[in-house]
Design a protein around this motif. Structure first.
Motif, PDB file in Angstrom:
ATOM      1  N   ILE A 128      48.471  58.707  26.168  1.00  0.00           N
ATOM      2  CA  ILE A 128      47.093  59.211  26.206  1.00  0.00           C
ATOM      3  C   ILE A 128      46.366  58.717  27.462  1.00  0.00           C
ATOM      4  O   ILE A 128      46.407  57.531  27.788  1.00  0.00           O
ATOM      5  N   GLY A 129      45.722  59.653  28.149  1.00  0.00           N
ATOM      6  CA  GLY A 129      44.957  59.310  29.349  1.00  0.00           C
ATOM      7  C   GLY A 129      43.462  59.408  29.097  1.00  0.00           C
ATOM      8  O   GLY A 129      43.020  59.672  27.974  1.00  0.00           O
ATOM      9  N   GLN A 130      42.671  59.166  30.160  1.00  0.00           N
ATOM     10  CA  GLN A 130      41.217  59.093  30.010  1.00  0.00           C
ATOM     11  C   GLN A 130      40.496  60.140  30.855  1.00  0.00           C
ATOM     12  O   GLN A 130      40.925  60.469  31.954  1.00  0.00           O
ATOM     13  N   SER A 131      39.354  60.626  30.323  1.00  0.00           N
ATOM     14  CA  SER A 131      38.473  61.498  31.100  1.00  0.00           C
ATOM     15  C   SER A 131      37.675  60.624  32.066  1.00  0.00           C
ATOM     16  O   SER A 131      37.693  60.829  33.275  1.00  0.00           O
ATOM     17  N   THR A 132      36.979  59.635  31.516  1.00  0.00           N
ATOM     18  CA  THR A 132      36.254  58.655  32.338  1.00  0.00           C
ATOM     19  C   THR A 132      36.273  57.318  31.609  1.00  0.00           C
ATOM     20  O   THR A 132      36.245  57.278  30.374  1.00  0.00           O
ATOM     21  N   VAL A 133      36.332  56.238  32.375  1.00  0.00           N
ATOM     22  CA  VAL A 133      36.263  54.895  31.816  1.00  0.00           C
ATOM     23  C   VAL A 133      35.050  54.205  32.434  1.00  0.00           C
ATOM     24  O   VAL A 133      34.920  54.153  33.662  1.00  0.00           O
TER      25      VAL A 133
END
Lengths: 289, 381
Positions: free
Chosen positions: A170-175
């Motif tokens: 799983i990756g991220q849109s924004t952190v």
């Protein structure tokens, strides 16, 4: 999409000629962020890694159209740098500096709420929208593009949780690292609101810790305003009252600000809370995997 | 950073807030000498940072220097809720007509200073707030415009302060706010604030907390801080600039980044163990930082095993591993040590530890397995 930082970000770095400022400005640029200017009073005309240096943020903004500022200035001068950035009209200021006095931040926060601009931090690792841009000091290799938003008061814990997410694909849109100080410009709620409005964020991971009541307020906000699912994590169950646990804001005052209270507040509003970073990734996987 | 009553009162006096005349004493003989200089009846007060001193027998009246010496002898060395009394504060006894409460705190939720005043002082103010909320007048101050005299008047009328004391309380509130700002305090509290027979308004107690981040503009903070910790490890950590908090378990913890270290303590507890400390070696964790951190941890005789939990971000795990080897070599630590390295160049880092570290060091791959192993080793030791 993503929130606050993306390919349209034009970054000016305050304190760019310092060791940390130069190092991270170069790293942000290497990741693909448009780092258009740096500022160090008295060093106009120099360049750092090809980035032009200006005496003032106003000059930098006028010359380059910068819309985002990042502050790498020592605590003694950092509040002034934040005011300078806000006064120059940028939309977003990211303050990395750790150790700014709480009184200075109380005043800056009051000013900020009147100006309507956004400040992330201080004492934060910055913001990254993986694959698009990074503003801050985060190790970019632990983040992958994806559809989970992540907001946290802590740096290394954020990296750990991102790594756990990567392990389950799983990756991220924004952190967003909102910072570990008692007064920070952007709250959990501000981030949740932005993620809720982002069509490319399917779930938000919220990483809290002891001290204050921002997690409790966020729990109320989630129940009242969010359709996007949220998974929580709280650090500091073993923290004794009255002791500062590294971050200036991580302190249990009297009986308030405990990890248990925060966990219960989130769970009462239907937010799943993981007991460790690995479990957080599993909870996310179950919901969006 | 919390101060003792005597430190708070000394600061109050410097900021023009009336306090009874007093002196610090560390021995009964000093207490007698102080009582002689002050003259008349005195109160001998234990200096500990914990509430309920009076009930625990830590505050006693003395009619004369002989009695002051005797009372100090009883109080010094006492244990009050786990705090040993090293100092007493000797001050002139006051004739109290009424006890009030006044404070300025840094309200994290509102991000503003909060001024509170009550005519019901001398008791736990949280009880007043809970059982009798109307008796507590509260006012948030805009930090950009500051505390004005009309704020003080509003508080005094709303809290129903006795007429004869109103002027004195207004003056104290203004000075208290000024002290809060000038000291970079997060709390200045007077409980009780007393109205005396002679008509004065005086701070009979002082609770002050200062913001450690503001130390750069207050060189005198260093001196105040030196006298507040008794714990040998905390003292050592403070002297060497290590972020350390002592806990009461036996699994020593070394990690990087405050959030990750807090999480490490929690995971150790979930694995059935008890963390001995919080120690954040900083985001980078270079060799010399790790050496210092290990020295602090190893000086705690309760520590039976060590858990080193590092997430390599910009600092690579192989650099951290090399730093750790240097630190282990320098400190000659023999207790069981579990190392967990994650993040950038983790494989290389683990390999360095596995191949070159002494036999008391083991590598675990995940935070959870590392915590379990460290707990097991602490129990077996």
């Amino acid at each position: 999409m993503s929130i606050w930082v993306d390919e349209n970000t034009k970054l000016v770095v305050q304190g760019i000629t310092g060791r940390e400022g130069a190092f991270h400005a170069g790293r942000n640029k290497a990741y693909g962020t448009h780092v258009v200017a740096g500022v160090t009073p008295g060093k106009q005309g120099q360049d750092v890694d090809g980035i032009p240096v200006f005496n003032t943020v106003r000059d930098a903004v006028d010359e380059t159209g910068a819309n985002t500022a990042m502050v790498f200035v020592p605590p003694r001068f950092a509040t002034d740098a934040v005011y300078e950035a806000l006064d120059s009209g940028v939309d977003l200021v990211v303050c990395i500096t750790e150790g700014i006095p709480a009184h200075d931040m109380m005043r800056a926060y009051t000013h900020l709420k009147r100006s309507g601009q956004r400040l992330v931090g201080p004492n934060c690792p910055g913001i990254i929208s993986p694959g698009k841009a990074t503003v801050g000091i985060m190790p970019t290799q632990v983040f992958q593009p994806g559809r989970v938003g992540l907001v946290s008061r802590s740096g290394t814990l954020t990296y750990q949780i991102s790594k756990e997410l990567e392990l389950v694909g799983i990756g991220q849109s924004t952190v967003v690292g909102i910072g570990g100080d008692p007064v920070v410009g952007t709250s959990f709620i501000d981030c949740l609101e932005a993620f809720e409005a982002d069509p490319d964020t399917d779930l938000v991971v919220m990483v809290g810790e002891i001290g204050g009541n921002e997690e409790e307020k966020a729990a109320e906000y989630i129940a009242a305003n969010m359709k996007t699912p949220v998974v929580g994590y709280i650090a500091g169950f073993q923290a004794p009252p009255g002791k500062q646990m590294g971050h200036a804001g991580a302190i249990i005052t009297g009986s308030s600000g405990t990890a248990q209270a925060k966990k219960e507040a989130l769970e009462a509003k239907g937010v799943a809370v993981g007991t460790n970073p690995t479990e957080v990734a599993q909870l996310v996987k179950e919901r969006v995997g | 950073m919390d101060l003792f009553e005597y430190q708070g009162k000394q600061l109050f006096a410097r900021h023009g807030i009336p306090v009874p005349s007093g002196e610090v004493a560390e021995t009964p003989a000093e207490a007698r000498a102080a009582a002689e200089r002050i003259g008349g009846k005195v109160v001998v007060k234990a200096q500990v940072q914990v509430g309920g001193r009076g009930k625990a027998g830590g505050i006693k009246l003395a009619e004369n220097p002989d009695e002051a010496e005797a009372r100090a002898g009883e109080i010094l060395g006492m244990d009050i809720k786990g705090h040993t009394v090293h100092r007493v504060w000797i001050e002139a006894a006051s004739e109290i007509v009424k006890e009030y409460y006044a404070s300025v705190t840094f309200d994290r939720g509102e991000k503003k200073p909060l001024v509170m005043l009550s005519a019901m002082g001398g008791v736990d103010i949280e009880d007043v707030a809970h059982n009798n909320p109307d008796a507590l007048a509260k006012l948030h101050v805009d930090p950009l415009t500051g505390f004005q005299q009309h704020h003080a008047r509003w508080l005094v009328y709303t809290a129903k302060i006795d007429e004869g004391a109103q002027k004195g309380v207004v003056a104290i509130l203004e000075k208290l706010y000024q002290a809060f700002i000038e000291l970079d305090a997060t709390l200045v509290e007077i409980n009780p604030l007393i109205w005396t027979k002679s008509g004065d308004v005086v701070a009979l107690d002082a609770k002050v907390s200062l913001d450690g981040n503001a130390m750069f503009r207050h060189p005198d903070y260093t001196e105040l801080r030196e006298s507040v910790t008794d714990d040998p490890q905390e003292k050592m950590a403070h002297d060497r600039g290590v972020t350390y908090v002592k806990l009461d378990g036996d699994v020593g913890i070394l990690g990087n980044g405050a959030g990750l270290v807090m999480s490490t303590l929690d995971v150790v507890a979930l694995a059935g163990g008890r963390p001995a400390n919080f120690l954040d070696a900083g985001g980078g964790s270079k060799a010399d930082e790790v050496v210092t951190a290990l020295e602090v941890l190893l000086s705690d005789p309760k520590v039976k095993s060590l858990l080193v939990n590092i997430f390599g971000g910009i600092t690579r795990c192989d650099e951290v591993a090399n730093g750790l080897l240097t630190a282990l070599d320098q400190t000659k630590a023999t207790l069981p040590i579990v190392v967990r390295l994650d993040g950038t160049n983790e494989e290389e880092g683990r390999k360095i530890i596995a191949e070159r570290a002494p036999s008391n060091v083991v590598v675990e791959k995940t935070m959870l397995s590392a915590a379990e192993r460290a707990v097991e080793l602490a129990k077996g030791a």
